[in-house]
Design a protein around this motif. Structure first.
Motif, PDB file in Angstrom:
ATOM      1  N   ILE A  26     -56.560 -48.092 -17.995  1.00 48.50           N
ATOM      2  CA  ILE A  26     -56.670 -48.858 -16.752  1.00 48.50           C
ATOM      3  C   ILE A  26     -55.512 -49.834 -16.748  1.00 48.50           C
ATOM      4  CG2 ILE A  26     -58.056 -50.482 -15.416  1.00 48.50           C
ATOM      5  CD1 ILE A  26     -60.536 -49.138 -16.673  1.00 48.50           C
ATOM      6  N   VAL A  27     -54.717 -49.784 -15.684  1.00 51.50           N
ATOM      7  CA  VAL A  27     -53.510 -50.600 -15.614  1.00 51.50           C
ATOM      8  C   VAL A  27     -53.532 -51.510 -14.390  1.00 51.50           C
ATOM      9  CG1 VAL A  27     -52.090 -48.939 -16.873  1.00 51.50           C
ATOM     10  CG2 VAL A  27     -52.222 -48.778 -14.392  1.00 51.50           C
ATOM     11  N   LEU A  28     -52.848 -52.637 -14.525  1.00 51.04           N
ATOM     12  CA  LEU A  28     -52.604 -53.520 -13.389  1.00 51.04           C
ATOM     13  C   LEU A  28     -51.304 -53.048 -12.761  1.00 51.04           C
ATOM     14  CD1 LEU A  28     -53.298 -56.084 -11.752  1.00 51.04           C
ATOM     15  CD2 LEU A  28     -51.841 -57.344 -13.359  1.00 51.04           C
ATOM     16  N   CYS A  29     -51.374 -52.693 -11.490  1.00 49.33           N
ATOM     17  CA  CYS A  29     -50.189 -52.152 -10.835  1.00 49.33           C
ATOM     18  C   CYS A  29     -50.071 -52.693  -9.416  1.00 49.33           C
ATOM     19  CB  CYS A  29     -50.217 -50.625 -10.829  1.00 49.33           C
ATOM     20  SG  CYS A  29     -51.688 -49.918 -10.065  1.00 49.33           S
ATOM     21  N   LYS A  30     -48.874 -52.582  -8.880  1.00 52.04           N
ATOM     22  CA  LYS A  30     -48.621 -53.025  -7.510  1.00 52.04           C
ATOM     23  C   LYS A  30     -48.519 -51.803  -6.613  1.00 52.04           C
ATOM     24  CE  LYS A  30     -46.397 -56.744  -6.214  1.00 52.04           C
ATOM     25  NZ  LYS A  30     -45.354 -57.743  -6.001  1.00 52.04           N
ATOM     26  N   VAL A  31     -49.317 -51.824  -5.540  1.00 49.97           N
ATOM     27  CA  VAL A  31     -49.335 -50.741  -4.555  1.00 49.97           C
ATOM     28  C   VAL A  31     -49.213 -51.368  -3.176  1.00 49.97           C
ATOM     29  CG1 VAL A  31     -50.655 -48.813  -3.619  1.00 49.97           C
ATOM     30  CG2 VAL A  31     -50.839 -49.357  -6.050  1.00 49.97           C
ATOM     31  N   ARG A  32     -48.153 -51.030  -2.465  1.00 48.90           N
ATOM     32  CA  ARG A  32     -47.901 -51.562  -1.119  1.00 48.90           C
ATOM     33  C   ARG A  32     -48.014 -53.079  -1.060  1.00 48.90           C
ATOM     34  NH1 ARG A  32     -51.775 -47.365   0.618  1.00 48.90           N
ATOM     35  NH2 ARG A  32     -50.575 -45.462   0.598  1.00 48.90           N
ATOM     36  N   GLY A  33     -47.454 -53.742  -2.061  1.00 49.48           N
ATOM     37  CA  GLY A  33     -47.400 -55.198  -2.064  1.00 49.48           C
ATOM     38  C   GLY A  33     -48.620 -55.902  -2.628  1.00 49.48           C
ATOM     39  N   ILE A  61     -47.214 -43.682  -8.814  1.00 44.27           N
ATOM     40  CA  ILE A  61     -46.415 -44.902  -8.897  1.00 44.27           C
ATOM     41  C   ILE A  61     -45.366 -44.735  -9.997  1.00 44.27           C
ATOM     42  CG2 ILE A  61     -48.207 -46.431  -7.999  1.00 44.27           C
ATOM     43  CD1 ILE A  61     -48.743 -47.288 -10.941  1.00 44.27           C
ATOM     44  N   SER A  62     -44.336 -45.547  -9.919  1.00 45.95           N
ATOM     45  CA  SER A  62     -43.278 -45.530 -10.929  1.00 45.95           C
ATOM     46  C   SER A  62     -43.657 -46.485 -12.062  1.00 45.95           C
ATOM     47  CB  SER A  62     -41.957 -45.971 -10.308  1.00 45.95           C
ATOM     48  OG  SER A  62     -42.003 -47.353 -10.032  1.00 45.95           O
ATOM     49  N   PRO A  63     -43.000 -46.377 -13.198  1.00 45.41           N
ATOM     50  CA  PRO A  63     -43.263 -47.311 -14.300  1.00 45.41           C
ATOM     51  C   PRO A  63     -43.020 -48.772 -13.911  1.00 45.41           C
ATOM     52  CG  PRO A  63     -41.961 -45.452 -15.084  1.00 45.41           C
ATOM     53  CD  PRO A  63     -42.040 -45.333 -13.582  1.00 45.41           C
ATOM     54  N   PHE A  67     -47.718 -53.509 -14.471  1.00 44.39           N
ATOM     55  CA  PHE A  67     -47.497 -54.834 -15.031  1.00 44.39           C
ATOM     56  C   PHE A  67     -48.250 -55.078 -16.327  1.00 44.39           C
ATOM     57  CE2 PHE A  67     -47.053 -55.454 -10.393  1.00 44.39           C
ATOM     58  CZ  PHE A  67     -45.693 -55.676 -10.384  1.00 44.39           C
ATOM     59  N   GLY A  68     -49.324 -54.347 -16.551  1.00 44.28           N
ATOM     60  CA  GLY A  68     -50.109 -54.574 -17.762  1.00 44.28           C
ATOM     61  C   GLY A  68     -51.220 -53.558 -17.893  1.00 44.28           C
ATOM     62  N   LYS A  69     -51.913 -53.645 -19.019  1.00 46.84           N
ATOM     63  CA  LYS A  69     -53.004 -52.740 -19.336  1.00 46.84           C
ATOM     64  C   LYS A  69     -54.272 -53.558 -19.577  1.00 46.84           C
ATOM     65  CE  LYS A  69     -54.181 -49.382 -22.924  1.00 46.84           C
ATOM     66  NZ  LYS A  69     -53.642 -48.650 -24.082  1.00 46.84           N
ATOM     67  N   LEU A  70     -55.394 -53.096 -19.067  1.00 39.52           N
ATOM     68  CA  LEU A  70     -56.647 -53.788 -19.243  1.00 39.52           C
ATOM     69  C   LEU A  70     -57.013 -53.844 -20.724  1.00 39.52           C
ATOM     70  CD1 LEU A  70     -59.104 -55.071 -17.776  1.00 39.52           C
ATOM     71  CD2 LEU A  70     -60.176 -52.818 -17.918  1.00 39.52           C
TER      72      LEU A  70
END
Length: 75
Positions: A26-33, A61-63, A67-70
């Motif tokens: 589970i990752v913290l990621c940015k999707v459409r802002g 999504i790209s690498p 931003f981080g991993k749970l």
């Protein structure tokens, strides 16, 4: 299906090198802002397919979008 993380739960996210991310993380990621926690369902050609816990695939999504991993979820 019950979500793995409920609204309001405290989540600890640690920095991660995207090269170490694996399917099932589970990752913290940015999707459409906006920033979200998403489940990694597949990795192909250096990109990550993300989904929610209800089986809905959100896309690739790209690498750079990770931003981080749970690390932990507190009750």
């Amino acid at each position: 299906m019950t979500p793995r993380i409920r609204s309001g739960q405290l989540c600890t996210v640690e920095p991660v090198d995207p090269a170490t991310v694996e399917v099932g993380d589970i990752v913290l990621c940015k999707v459409r802002g906006a920033e979200y926690l998403h489940l990694v369902k597949a990795i192909r050609d250096g990109r990550f397919q993300i989904a929610n816990n209800h089986g809905h695939v959100n896309g690739w999504i790209s690498p750079a979008a990770i931003f981080g991993k749970l690390a932990r979820v507190d009750p």
